[in-house]
Scaffold this motif. Structure first.
Motif, PDB file in Angstrom:
ATOM      1  N   UNK A  31      -5.399 -10.393  14.826  1.00 44.43           N
ATOM      2  CA  UNK A  31      -4.145  -9.700  14.314  1.00 44.43           C
ATOM      3  C   UNK A  31      -3.183  -9.144  12.993  1.00 44.43           C
ATOM      4  N   UNK A  32      -3.615  -9.612  12.347  1.00 46.05           N
ATOM      5  CA  UNK A  32      -3.372  -8.724  11.251  1.00 46.05           C
ATOM      6  C   UNK A  32      -4.152  -7.306  10.438  1.00 46.05           C
ATOM      7  N   UNK A  33      -5.204  -7.328  11.257  1.00 49.15           N
ATOM      8  CA  UNK A  33      -5.805  -5.891  11.233  1.00 49.15           C
ATOM      9  C   UNK A  33      -4.927  -5.010  12.194  1.00 49.15           C
ATOM     10  N   UNK A 101     -12.176  -2.953  -2.702  1.00 44.72           N
ATOM     11  CA  UNK A 101     -11.489  -4.220  -2.967  1.00 44.72           C
ATOM     12  C   UNK A 101     -10.469  -5.185  -2.172  1.00 44.72           C
ATOM     13  N   UNK A 102     -10.423  -4.130  -1.184  1.00 42.26           N
ATOM     14  CA  UNK A 102      -9.681  -4.291  -0.721  1.00 42.26           C
ATOM     15  C   UNK A 102      -9.969  -4.825   1.204  1.00 42.26           C
ATOM     16  N   UNK A 109     -12.916 -11.921   5.436  1.00 39.13           N
ATOM     17  CA  UNK A 109     -12.147 -12.469   5.691  1.00 39.13           C
ATOM     18  C   UNK A 109     -12.120 -13.497   4.545  1.00 39.13           C
ATOM     19  N   UNK A 110     -12.901 -12.720   3.013  1.00 35.34           N
ATOM     20  CA  UNK A 110     -12.423 -13.342   1.823  1.00 35.34           C
ATOM     21  C   UNK A 110     -11.155 -13.568   0.703  1.00 35.34           C
ATOM     22  N   UNK A 111      -9.725 -12.676   2.157  1.00 37.57           N
ATOM     23  CA  UNK A 111      -8.286 -12.574   1.565  1.00 37.57           C
ATOM     24  C   UNK A 111      -7.652 -12.651   1.959  1.00 37.57           C
ATOM     25  N   UNK A 112      -6.616 -12.531   2.114  1.00 42.55           N
ATOM     26  CA  UNK A 112      -5.591 -12.756   3.405  1.00 42.55           C
ATOM     27  C   UNK A 112      -5.101 -11.131   3.181  1.00 42.55           C
ATOM     28  N   UNK A 120      -5.466  -3.095  -2.010  1.00 43.99           N
ATOM     29  CA  UNK A 120      -5.454  -1.315  -2.034  1.00 43.99           C
ATOM     30  C   UNK A 120      -4.230  -1.209  -2.343  1.00 43.99           C
ATOM     31  N   UNK A 121      -3.407  -1.730  -3.276  1.00 41.39           N
ATOM     32  CA  UNK A 121      -2.299  -0.566  -3.604  1.00 41.39           C
ATOM     33  C   UNK A 121      -2.416   0.219  -4.830  1.00 41.39           C
ATOM     34  N   UNK A 122      -3.708  -0.807  -6.152  1.00 38.78           N
ATOM     35  CA  UNK A 122      -4.043  -0.457  -6.913  1.00 38.78           C
ATOM     36  C   UNK A 122      -4.052   0.855  -7.561  1.00 38.78           C
ATOM     37  N   UNK A 123      -5.614   1.256  -6.929  1.00 41.03           N
ATOM     38  CA  UNK A 123      -6.275   2.148  -6.939  1.00 41.03           C
ATOM     39  C   UNK A 123      -5.414   3.321  -6.438  1.00 41.03           C
ATOM     40  N   UNK A 124      -4.779   3.862  -5.528  1.00 43.15           N
ATOM     41  CA  UNK A 124      -3.729   4.312  -5.799  1.00 43.15           C
ATOM     42  C   UNK A 124      -2.447   4.733  -6.629  1.00 43.15           C
TER      43      UNK A 124
END
Length: 233
Positions: A31-33, A101-102, A109-112, A120-124
């Protein structure tokens, strides 16, 4: 007979399809995907115009078309396609970092989902901070009443994104102004010559436009412009 059938059905086990129940109660990342994918598709145009080099590229392409005097050539679709492909080329290293990274940890399934968005927002953000002017960052930091951080990486995206857009607009206008100068010189020379020989009935733009296009083609202008834009990042 119908009453007996209902009694037998009530005593039997609930109906289930093998594999379907396991899929429905399995990995919670599905569902998150779906939510993340639909949200990304919705805001993708805004992301392209606010967090990538596409703003600078489109501004420069617009100034080039105005300087050449060709109002509809190349068309908006062609310039948009070229800007999109160059944006994808420039953002490829950032996209690789986001995937490493994200996306990949979330897919395994390692992170939420929220952690994947944060990572994912850190590189941009790092990419935008590299080209955002300190003056623009200070403007939106003061306007948002945010405490001045110890380092720019601590600034929120609501400060970094508009500051980056202002910086990109300024850079695009600077490149466009420099790009205008040689074509403006051609216009001035043609206007002076036509006025001196008394050709008042013929607009100077009719003569200067083919000359500017010929000059741009002879110096391989598209190659020079694309190389200069790529080197500016």
């Amino acid at each position: 007979m119908s009453t007996a059938f209902l009694l037998l059905a009530s005593r039997s086990q609930p109906f289930s399809i093998p594999g379907l129940d396991a899929h429905a109660t399995g990995n919670n990342a599905v569902p998150w995907t779906i939510v993340f994918s639909l949200t990304l598709l919705t805001v993708l145009p805004a992301i392209l115009l606010s967090m990538t080099p596409m703003v600078r590229l489109l501004v420069v392409f617009h100034f080039l078309r105005q300087a050449l005097g060709t109002q509809t050539a190349p068309s908006n679709q062609v310039l948009m396609g070229l800007g999109l492909m160059m944006t994808w080329f420039l953002m490829q290293p950032v996209l690789v970092q986001v995937d490493q990274q994200a996306v990949e940890p979330f897919r395994s399934g390692q992170i939420s989902g929220l952690e994947a968005i944060r990572r994912g927002s850190e590189p941009p953000k790092a990419f935008m901070l590299r080209y955002a002017r300190e003056k623009d960052l200070a403007l939106f930091t003061a306007a948002s009443m945010t405490a001045r951080p110890s380092k720019p990486q601590d600034l929120p995206l609501r400060v970094v994104v508009p500051a980056y857009m202002l910086s990109e607009l300024k850079a695009g206008f600077e490149i466009g102004a420099v790009l205008f100068l040689p074509f403006l010189l051609v216009d001035m020379v043609v206007a002076s010559v036509t006025t001196a020989i008394g050709m008042f009935q013929l607009p100077p733009v009719v003569i200067s436009t083919p000359l500017k296009i010929l000059l741009f083609v002879m110096v391989d202008g598209w190659n020079l412009l694309a190389g200069s834009l790529l080197k500016s990042f």
